[in-house]
Write a protein that holds these residues in place. Structure first.
Motif, PDB file in Angstrom:
ATOM      1  N   ASP A   1       0.821  -1.223   0.000  1.00 53.54           N
ATOM      2  CA  ASP A   1       0.000   0.000   0.000  1.00 53.54           C
ATOM      3  C   ASP A   1       0.851   1.267   0.000  1.00 53.54           C
ATOM      4  OD1 ASP A   1      -2.429  -1.417   0.027  1.00 53.54           O
ATOM      5  OD2 ASP A   1      -2.273  -1.702   2.190  1.00 53.54           O
ATOM      6  N   LEU A   2       1.832   1.309  -0.876  1.00 52.75           N
ATOM      7  CA  LEU A   2       2.785   2.416  -0.895  1.00 52.75           C
ATOM      8  C   LEU A   2       2.203   3.642  -1.593  1.00 52.75           C
ATOM      9  CD1 LEU A   2       5.844   2.746  -0.014  1.00 52.75           C
ATOM     10  CD2 LEU A   2       6.358   2.582  -2.445  1.00 52.75           C
ATOM     11  N   SER A   3       2.288   4.784  -0.914  1.00 52.49           N
ATOM     12  CA  SER A   3       1.916   6.065  -1.500  1.00 52.49           C
ATOM     13  C   SER A   3       3.072   7.038  -1.338  1.00 52.49           C
ATOM     14  CB  SER A   3       0.659   6.636  -0.826  1.00 52.49           C
ATOM     15  OG  SER A   3      -0.461   5.805  -1.072  1.00 52.49           O
ATOM     16  N   ILE A   4       3.248   7.896  -2.336  1.00 53.01           N
ATOM     17  CA  ILE A   4       4.375   8.840  -2.331  1.00 53.01           C
ATOM     18  C   ILE A   4       3.857  10.207  -2.750  1.00 53.01           C
ATOM     19  CG2 ILE A   4       6.693   9.312  -3.221  1.00 53.01           C
ATOM     20  CD1 ILE A   4       6.627   6.258  -4.151  1.00 53.01           C
ATOM     21  N   ARG A   5       4.159  11.211  -1.955  1.00 60.45           N
ATOM     22  CA  ARG A   5       3.818  12.586  -2.268  1.00 60.45           C
ATOM     23  C   ARG A   5       5.095  13.394  -2.414  1.00 60.45           C
ATOM     24  NH1 ARG A   5      -1.487  13.862  -1.557  1.00 60.45           N
ATOM     25  NH2 ARG A   5      -0.998  16.084  -1.483  1.00 60.45           N
ATOM     26  N   LEU A   6       5.169  14.189  -3.458  1.00 60.35           N
ATOM     27  CA  LEU A   6       6.319  15.067  -3.685  1.00 60.35           C
ATOM     28  C   LEU A   6       5.810  16.479  -3.934  1.00 60.35           C
ATOM     29  CD1 LEU A   6       8.482  12.839  -6.095  1.00 60.35           C
ATOM     30  CD2 LEU A   6       8.755  13.126  -3.629  1.00 60.35           C
TER      31      LEU A   6
ATOM     32  N   GLY B   1       3.839  18.186  -2.189  1.00 63.37           N
ATOM     33  CA  GLY B   1       2.420  18.280  -1.882  1.00 63.37           C
ATOM     34  C   GLY B   1       1.512  17.601  -2.891  1.00 63.37           C
ATOM     35  N   LYS B   2       2.091  16.958  -3.905  1.00 64.13           N
ATOM     36  CA  LYS B   2       1.304  16.303  -4.949  1.00 64.13           C
ATOM     37  C   LYS B   2       1.429  14.789  -4.840  1.00 64.13           C
ATOM     38  CE  LYS B   2       0.787  16.099  -9.991  1.00 64.13           C
ATOM     39  NZ  LYS B   2       1.327  16.541 -11.301  1.00 64.13           N
ATOM     40  N   SER B   3       0.312  14.086  -4.993  1.00 64.14           N
ATOM     41  CA  SER B   3       0.319  12.623  -4.960  1.00 64.14           C
ATOM     42  C   SER B   3       0.892  12.084  -6.269  1.00 64.14           C
ATOM     43  CB  SER B   3      -1.097  12.088  -4.747  1.00 64.14           C
ATOM     44  OG  SER B   3      -1.099  10.678  -4.790  1.00 64.14           O
ATOM     45  N   ILE B   4       2.005  11.358  -6.178  1.00 65.55           N
ATOM     46  CA  ILE B   4       2.679  10.827  -7.360  1.00 65.55           C
ATOM     47  C   ILE B   4       2.387   9.335  -7.524  1.00 65.55           C
ATOM     48  CG2 ILE B   4       4.893  10.554  -8.543  1.00 65.55           C
ATOM     49  CD1 ILE B   4       4.044  13.465  -8.118  1.00 65.55           C
ATOM     50  N   VAL B   5       2.428   8.599  -6.411  1.00 69.82           N
ATOM     51  CA  VAL B   5       2.157   7.156  -6.401  1.00 69.82           C
ATOM     52  C   VAL B   5       1.148   6.900  -5.288  1.00 69.82           C
ATOM     53  CG1 VAL B   5       3.140   4.862  -5.952  1.00 69.82           C
ATOM     54  CG2 VAL B   5       4.431   6.531  -7.309  1.00 69.82           C
TER      55      VAL B   5
ATOM     56  N   LEU C   1       8.570  -2.309 -14.614  1.00 68.01           N
ATOM     57  CA  LEU C   1       7.463  -1.362 -14.520  1.00 68.01           C
ATOM     58  C   LEU C   1       7.367  -0.613 -15.838  1.00 68.01           C
ATOM     59  CD1 LEU C   1       8.117   0.143 -10.974  1.00 68.01           C
ATOM     60  CD2 LEU C   1       6.308  -1.474 -11.575  1.00 68.01           C
ATOM     61  N   VAL C   2       6.183  -0.616 -16.447  1.00 68.74           N
ATOM     62  CA  VAL C   2       5.968   0.115 -17.692  1.00 68.74           C
ATOM     63  C   VAL C   2       4.786   1.063 -17.520  1.00 68.74           C
ATOM     64  CG1 VAL C   2       6.893  -1.703 -19.181  1.00 68.74           C
ATOM     65  CG2 VAL C   2       4.454  -1.669 -18.654  1.00 68.74           C
ATOM     66  N   GLY C   3       4.751   2.059 -18.359  1.00 62.87           N
ATOM     67  CA  GLY C   3       3.657   3.016 -18.328  1.00 62.87           C
ATOM     68  C   GLY C   3       4.074   4.289 -19.022  1.00 62.87           C
ATOM     69  N   PRO C   4       3.128   5.154 -19.309  1.00 64.92           N
ATOM     70  CA  PRO C   4       3.451   6.401 -19.988  1.00 64.92           C
ATOM     71  C   PRO C   4       4.280   7.327 -19.114  1.00 64.92           C
ATOM     72  CG  PRO C   4       1.164   6.392 -19.265  1.00 64.92           C
ATOM     73  CD  PRO C   4       1.684   5.017 -19.018  1.00 64.92           C
ATOM     74  N   SER C   5       4.906   8.318 -19.719  1.00 64.14           N
ATOM     75  CA  SER C   5       5.693   9.291 -18.968  1.00 64.14           C
ATOM     76  C   SER C   5       4.819   9.969 -17.916  1.00 64.14           C
ATOM     77  CB  SER C   5       6.255  10.362 -19.918  1.00 64.14           C
ATOM     78  OG  SER C   5       7.135   9.779 -20.851  1.00 64.14           O
ATOM     79  N   GLY C   6       5.404  10.127 -16.717  1.00 62.01           N
ATOM     80  CA  GLY C   6       4.687  10.792 -15.636  1.00 62.01           C
ATOM     81  C   GLY C   6       3.748   9.915 -14.854  1.00 62.01           C
ATOM     82  N   CYS C   7       3.776   8.591 -15.085  1.00 57.94           N
ATOM     83  CA  CYS C   7       2.839   7.701 -14.390  1.00 57.94           C
ATOM     84  C   CYS C   7       3.303   7.329 -12.983  1.00 57.94           C
ATOM     85  CB  CYS C   7       2.595   6.430 -15.203  1.00 57.94           C
ATOM     86  SG  CYS C   7       4.012   5.314 -15.295  1.00 57.94           S
ATOM     87  N   GLY C   8       4.569   7.653 -12.628  1.00 59.35           N
ATOM     88  CA  GLY C   8       5.055   7.377 -11.283  1.00 59.35           C
ATOM     89  C   GLY C   8       6.044   6.237 -11.167  1.00 59.35           C
ATOM     90  N   LYS C   9       6.381   5.590 -12.285  1.00 58.65           N
ATOM     91  CA  LYS C   9       7.239   4.406 -12.205  1.00 58.65           C
ATOM     92  C   LYS C   9       8.656   4.727 -11.717  1.00 58.65           C
ATOM     93  CE  LYS C   9       8.008   4.410 -17.252  1.00 58.65           C
ATOM     94  NZ  LYS C   9       7.271   5.673 -17.523  1.00 58.65           N
ATOM     95  N   THR C  10       9.246   5.829 -12.190  1.00 54.93           N
ATOM     96  CA  THR C  10      10.592   6.194 -11.744  1.00 54.93           C
ATOM     97  C   THR C  10      10.579   6.642 -10.283  1.00 54.93           C
ATOM     98  OG1 THR C  10      11.388   6.753 -13.954  1.00 54.93           O
ATOM     99  CG2 THR C  10      12.517   7.782 -12.108  1.00 54.93           C
ATOM    100  N   THR C  11       9.536   7.347  -9.869  1.00 60.38           N
ATOM    101  CA  THR C  11       9.411   7.747  -8.461  1.00 60.38           C
ATOM    102  C   THR C  11       9.322   6.519  -7.568  1.00 60.38           C
ATOM    103  OG1 THR C  11       8.304   9.810  -9.056  1.00 60.38           O
ATOM    104  CG2 THR C  11       7.997   9.028  -6.805  1.00 60.38           C
ATOM    105  N   LEU C  12       8.583   5.509  -7.999  1.00 62.70           N
ATOM    106  CA  LEU C  12       8.489   4.260  -7.237  1.00 62.70           C
ATOM    107  C   LEU C  12       9.856   3.605  -7.133  1.00 62.70           C
ATOM    108  CD1 LEU C  12       6.911   2.066  -5.786  1.00 62.70           C
ATOM    109  CD2 LEU C  12       6.223   1.149  -8.003  1.00 62.70           C
TER     110      LEU C  12
ATOM    111  N   SER D   1      -0.372   3.625 -14.311  1.00 67.87           N
ATOM    112  CA  SER D   1      -1.035   4.777 -14.916  1.00 67.87           C
ATOM    113  C   SER D   1      -1.483   5.715 -13.810  1.00 67.87           C
ATOM    114  CB  SER D   1      -2.244   4.334 -15.742  1.00 67.87           C
ATOM    115  OG  SER D   1      -2.959   5.447 -16.236  1.00 67.87           O
ATOM    116  N   GLU D   2      -1.135   6.991 -13.946  1.00 68.86           N
ATOM    117  CA  GLU D   2      -1.546   8.026 -13.000  1.00 68.86           C
ATOM    118  C   GLU D   2      -1.260   7.624 -11.556  1.00 68.86           C
ATOM    119  OE1 GLU D   2      -5.626   8.811 -13.960  1.00 68.86           O
ATOM    120  OE2 GLU D   2      -5.101  10.014 -15.709  1.00 68.86           O
TER     121      GLU D   2
END
Length: 347
Positions: free
Chosen positions: A9-14, A16-20, A35-46, A211-212
């Motif tokens: 149940d991992l969530s990440i905020r950067l 003040g914005k919810s990224i994951v 991990l695959v997905g479009p740019s900005g989907c949060g995969k690199t942040t994860l 995604s998102e």
């Protein structure tokens, strides 16, 4: 067997914005994932959070059963036992190949370091480049050195952040296969981040589609392609279209291409409308079929043609046919469906 990596149940905020948000997954020892997905989907942040460069706002990360990150605690990156290969490779230009590889093994006895350098260079076929500097290597050679530098300390987990993106398509495919073979040889658990699904298919045992900020499906390549759980995964993975269908019963659909029987991905009430996923390899070119479609585009792929076909309703579908079936634009050809598992989504 204990999981090598667990994310709960991992969530990440950067900023003040919810990224994951609320991502959960597991990796077994020696498993290769992506991990695959479009740019900005949060995969690199994860990925960066697993590595220790970001901290979760909720949830937890466990490595071999040990909690390394949650909202109140984050083990420093250098103490996690995790290796990382970055997009820019980050080789030290003033150090030789051997010194680059040795960098992550500081504090170990010199004979053990030399032995590890030698065995890794043999593994990638670069023993002759031991004393070269990074600028003397090709792009592919630099990629291998960056990989084995990260592998040298025998990390519990190896993370790869789009390391092949600077290579041309042909070179990238070769490198992905080489890297997979090397990691399997060493028995290293790894996670790759990429936006290229073909790269993911070639590399990973298990693939996650994001995604998102959410993880939509964590599954095998086969299931992602043939049994997607959402419209987004169906659209993002592989090529395909959704065509209109009516549910006749629990195993039968009525479509513009005729009645189809098979196992439905989800049970929908008889008489209801749905959308059926059709992949290019689900449509067979058959001159004897009464169903005809007009060729509106074609893409020659050597052994096959990828045809874009227009049905009577104007709906367009894709058909993968052997290249000796050479049809002109505007020609009408016979087609039939060849499906047994029917992926449907309610309208």
């Amino acid at each position: 067997m204990q999981n090598q990596l667990e994310i709960h149940d991992l969530s990440i905020r950067l900023g003040g914005k919810s990224i994951v948000h609320q991502v959960s997954l597991t990796l077994r020892p020696g498993e290769l994932s992506c991990l695959v997905g479009p740019s900005g989907c949060g995969k690199t942040t994860l990925l960066r959070t697993i590595a220790g460069f970001e901290q979760p706002s909720a949830g937890s990360v466990l490595l071999h059963g040990n909690r390394i990150a949650d909202a109140s605690h984050s083990t420093p990156p250098e103490k996690r036992g995790i290796g990382m290969v970055f997009q820019d490779l980050a080789l030290f230009p003033h150090l030789t190949v051997a010194a680059n590889i040795a960098f992550g093994m500081q504090g170990e006895p010199r004979p053990a370091v030399d032995q590890r350098i030698d065995e890794l260079l043999r593994l990638v076929g670069m023993s002759a480049q031991r004393n070269c500097y990074p600028h003397q290597l090709s792009g592919g050679q630099q990629q291998r050195i960056a990989l084995i530098r990260a592998m040298a300390p025998r990390p519990a987990l190896l993370l790869l952040d789009e390391p092949f993106s600077s290579q041309d398509m042909e070179r990238r495919e070769q490198l992905v296969q080489e890297v997979r073979a090397i990691l399997l040889e060493e028995g290293i658990t790894a996670m790759l981040v990429t936006h290229d699904q073909h790269e993911a298919f070639a590399f990973a045992d298990t693939i996650g589609v994001m995604s998102e900020g959410g993880l939509l499906q964590w599954d095998s390549a086969f299931n992602l392609y043939h049994r997607p759980l959402s419209r987004f995964v169906a659209d993002f993975i592989g090529q395909g279209v959704l065509i209109s269908a009516r549910i006749v019963d629990g195993q039968t659909l009525q479509t513009e291409l005729g009645k189809i029987r098979g196992e439905l991905s989800q049970q929908l009430p008889p008489g209801s409308t749905a959308e059926l996923l059709i992949r290019p390899d689900d449509i067979i070119h058959d001159d004897q079929s009464p169903v005809r479609a007009r060729v509106v585009a074609r893409l020659f792929r050597g052994a096959s043609h990828l045809y874009t076909l227009e049905l009577e309703s104007g709906t367009r579908v894709l058909c993968l046919a052997p290249s000796h079936h050479n049809h002109r634009i505007g020609e009408r050809i016979g087609i039939r469906l060849n499906l047994d598992h029917l992926v449907v989504f309610p309208c």
